[in-house]
Scaffold this motif. Structure first.
Motif, PDB file in Angstrom:
ATOM      1  N   LEU A   9      34.637 -68.640  75.018  1.00 42.92           N
ATOM      2  CA  LEU A   9      33.699 -69.449  74.334  1.00 42.92           C
ATOM      3  C   LEU A   9      34.436 -70.095  73.040  1.00 42.92           C
ATOM      4  CD1 LEU A   9      30.155 -68.192  74.784  1.00 42.92           C
ATOM      5  CD2 LEU A   9      31.190 -69.928  76.077  1.00 42.92           C
ATOM      6  N   VAL A  10      35.018 -69.232  72.202  1.00 37.22           N
ATOM      7  CA  VAL A  10      35.702 -69.656  71.071  1.00 37.22           C
ATOM      8  C   VAL A  10      36.858 -70.609  71.230  1.00 37.22           C
ATOM      9  CG1 VAL A  10      36.787 -68.864  68.893  1.00 37.22           C
ATOM     10  CG2 VAL A  10      34.460 -67.843  69.610  1.00 37.22           C
ATOM     11  N   ALA A  15      39.923 -75.457  71.705  1.00 36.91           N
ATOM     12  CA  ALA A  15      40.605 -76.386  72.772  1.00 36.91           C
ATOM     13  C   ALA A  15      40.374 -77.845  72.462  1.00 36.91           C
ATOM     14  CB  ALA A  15      40.766 -75.785  73.974  1.00 36.91           C
ATOM     15  N   VAL A  16      38.735 -77.942  72.525  1.00 32.82           N
ATOM     16  CA  VAL A  16      38.279 -79.260  72.506  1.00 32.82           C
ATOM     17  C   VAL A  16      38.760 -79.866  71.161  1.00 32.82           C
ATOM     18  CG1 VAL A  16      36.020 -80.562  72.418  1.00 32.82           C
ATOM     19  CG2 VAL A  16      36.799 -78.890  74.297  1.00 32.82           C
ATOM     20  N   VAL A  17      38.366 -79.073  69.989  1.00 36.25           N
ATOM     21  CA  VAL A  17      38.479 -79.485  68.621  1.00 36.25           C
ATOM     22  C   VAL A  17      40.157 -79.636  68.576  1.00 36.25           C
ATOM     23  CG1 VAL A  17      38.575 -78.976  66.164  1.00 36.25           C
ATOM     24  CG2 VAL A  17      36.726 -78.383  67.590  1.00 36.25           C
ATOM     25  N   GLY A  18      40.851 -78.972  69.005  1.00 33.19           N
ATOM     26  CA  GLY A  18      42.424 -79.178  68.838  1.00 33.19           C
ATOM     27  C   GLY A  18      42.742 -80.593  69.566  1.00 33.19           C
ATOM     28  N   TYR A  19      42.504 -80.919  70.646  1.00 29.78           N
ATOM     29  CA  TYR A  19      42.490 -81.901  71.500  1.00 29.78           C
ATOM     30  C   TYR A  19      42.188 -83.371  70.644  1.00 29.78           C
ATOM     31  CZ  TYR A  19      43.897 -85.032  75.471  1.00 29.78           C
ATOM     32  OH  TYR A  19      44.566 -85.928  76.139  1.00 29.78           O
ATOM     33  N   ARG A  20      40.909 -83.250  70.308  1.00 37.43           N
ATOM     34  CA  ARG A  20      40.301 -84.154  69.341  1.00 37.43           C
ATOM     35  C   ARG A  20      41.338 -84.608  68.289  1.00 37.43           C
ATOM     36  NH1 ARG A  20      34.347 -85.561  68.688  1.00 37.43           N
ATOM     37  NH2 ARG A  20      35.416 -86.891  67.257  1.00 37.43           N
ATOM     38  N   SER A  24      43.532 -87.958  67.590  1.00 40.76           N
ATOM     39  CA  SER A  24      43.493 -88.622  66.240  1.00 40.76           C
ATOM     40  C   SER A  24      44.930 -88.930  65.625  1.00 40.76           C
ATOM     41  CB  SER A  24      42.694 -87.799  65.385  1.00 40.76           C
ATOM     42  OG  SER A  24      42.812 -88.666  64.021  1.00 40.76           O
ATOM     43  N   LYS A  25      45.568 -87.848  65.686  1.00 41.66           N
ATOM     44  CA  LYS A  25      47.146 -88.120  65.348  1.00 41.66           C
ATOM     45  C   LYS A  25      47.913 -89.076  66.169  1.00 41.66           C
ATOM     46  CE  LYS A  25      50.082 -86.419  62.511  1.00 41.66           C
ATOM     47  NZ  LYS A  25      50.152 -86.963  61.083  1.00 41.66           N
ATOM     48  N   ASN A  26      47.660 -89.093  67.340  1.00 39.74           N
ATOM     49  CA  ASN A  26      48.381 -89.861  68.284  1.00 39.74           C
ATOM     50  C   ASN A  26      48.027 -91.403  67.968  1.00 39.74           C
ATOM     51  OD1 ASN A  26      49.894 -90.478  70.626  1.00 39.74           O
ATOM     52  ND2 ASN A  26      47.924 -90.990  71.729  1.00 39.74           N
ATOM     53  N   THR A 142      30.002 -81.662  70.848  1.00 35.82           N
ATOM     54  CA  THR A 142      28.715 -80.855  70.666  1.00 35.82           C
ATOM     55  C   THR A 142      28.600 -79.643  71.546  1.00 35.82           C
ATOM     56  OG1 THR A 142      27.592 -83.098  70.175  1.00 35.82           O
ATOM     57  CG2 THR A 142      26.252 -81.147  70.293  1.00 35.82           C
ATOM     58  N   THR A 143      28.768 -79.663  72.515  1.00 35.41           N
ATOM     59  CA  THR A 143      28.638 -78.695  73.630  1.00 35.41           C
ATOM     60  C   THR A 143      29.617 -77.462  73.227  1.00 35.41           C
ATOM     61  OG1 THR A 143      27.867 -80.210  75.304  1.00 35.41           O
ATOM     62  CG2 THR A 143      28.573 -78.016  75.940  1.00 35.41           C
ATOM     63  N   SER A 144      30.708 -77.821  72.921  1.00 34.21           N
ATOM     64  CA  SER A 144      31.979 -76.760  72.548  1.00 34.21           C
ATOM     65  C   SER A 144      31.658 -76.241  71.162  1.00 34.21           C
ATOM     66  CB  SER A 144      33.254 -77.550  72.514  1.00 34.21           C
ATOM     67  OG  SER A 144      33.615 -78.269  71.479  1.00 34.21           O
ATOM     68  N   LEU A 145      31.104 -76.837  70.098  1.00 36.51           N
ATOM     69  CA  LEU A 145      30.649 -76.432  68.756  1.00 36.51           C
ATOM     70  C   LEU A 145      29.720 -75.247  69.051  1.00 36.51           C
ATOM     71  CD1 LEU A 145      31.063 -79.355  66.645  1.00 36.51           C
ATOM     72  CD2 LEU A 145      32.466 -77.549  67.021  1.00 36.51           C
ATOM     73  N   ILE A 146      28.838 -75.565  70.075  1.00 42.11           N
ATOM     74  CA  ILE A 146      27.645 -74.519  70.279  1.00 42.11           C
ATOM     75  C   ILE A 146      28.126 -73.550  71.017  1.00 42.11           C
ATOM     76  CG2 ILE A 146      25.610 -74.402  71.817  1.00 42.11           C
ATOM     77  CD1 ILE A 146      24.914 -77.352  71.256  1.00 42.11           C
ATOM     78  N   PHE A 147      29.237 -73.662  71.956  1.00 44.02           N
ATOM     79  CA  PHE A 147      29.550 -72.510  72.356  1.00 44.02           C
ATOM     80  C   PHE A 147      30.336 -71.562  71.566  1.00 44.02           C
ATOM     81  CE2 PHE A 147      29.985 -74.360  77.241  1.00 44.02           C
ATOM     82  CZ  PHE A 147      28.862 -74.232  77.385  1.00 44.02           C
TER      83      PHE A 147
END
Length: 164
Positions: A9-10, A15-20, A24-26, A142-147
């Motif tokens: 879960l972590v 992974a989701v936060v990293g891809y965001r 943003s960097k792209n 939101t889902t990934s942060l909850i997870f």
């Protein structure tokens, strides 16, 4: 088994936060940085070149209309207005045919004021790096942060029960 689930879960959250962050960097590397360089250019030709590069990225990625907002259409998140403003600025730079230093300086100053806010940051609709999938990204984040939170709590609870 619960310990592995908490770790998964972590990892999903990271992974989701990293891809965001990557998205943003792209956007920054392929467009925002060129807008900043155009705003800071000291010649009409250089400003036009930098702005053209940013516009090419926007056009090749079909970022020229719509809103980045999810619930309501906030004017600050209107891609169409922002894109049209950039396009008009580029046309003005390309059509300028004067040798007057004063006129060139005024056009560059106007461009700078159009591209940068009062703090010197490039004006870009919020969430542009995620466009056109802003809603999907909001739900996914939101889902990934909850997870991730559940994973950390579960891991901590298991760790405190484990006497090791």
């Amino acid at each position: 088994m619960k310990k592995q689930l908490s770790i998964i879960l972590v990892i999903l959250c990271l992974a989701v936060v990293g891809y965001r962050i990557y998205l943003s960097k792209n956007l920054e590397m392929n467009m925002t940085a060129y807008l900043e360089r155009a705003a800071n250019a000291n010649s009409i030709e250089l400003a036009a070149t930098e702005l053209r590069t940013a516009m090419t990225y926007l056009e090749s990625n079909n970022i020229n209309s719509g809103y980045t907002s999810i619930l309501w259409n906030d004017p600050s998140e209107d891609i169409g207005f922002w894109y049209t403003n950039l396009k008009v600025s580029l046309e003005e730079l390309e059509q300028l045919n004067t040798s007057s230093s004063l006129e060139k300086s005024n056009v560059l100053l106007k461009l700078r004021e159009s591209l940068l806010n009062n703090k010197g940051n490039v004006i870009v609709p919020k969430g542009l790096g995620l466009y056109p999938n802003n809603t999907i990204w909001a739900v996914l984040t939101t889902t990934s942060l909850i997870f991730g939170l559940v994973g950390v709590i579960l891991y901590s609870a298991l760790k405190s029960k484990d006497p090791e």
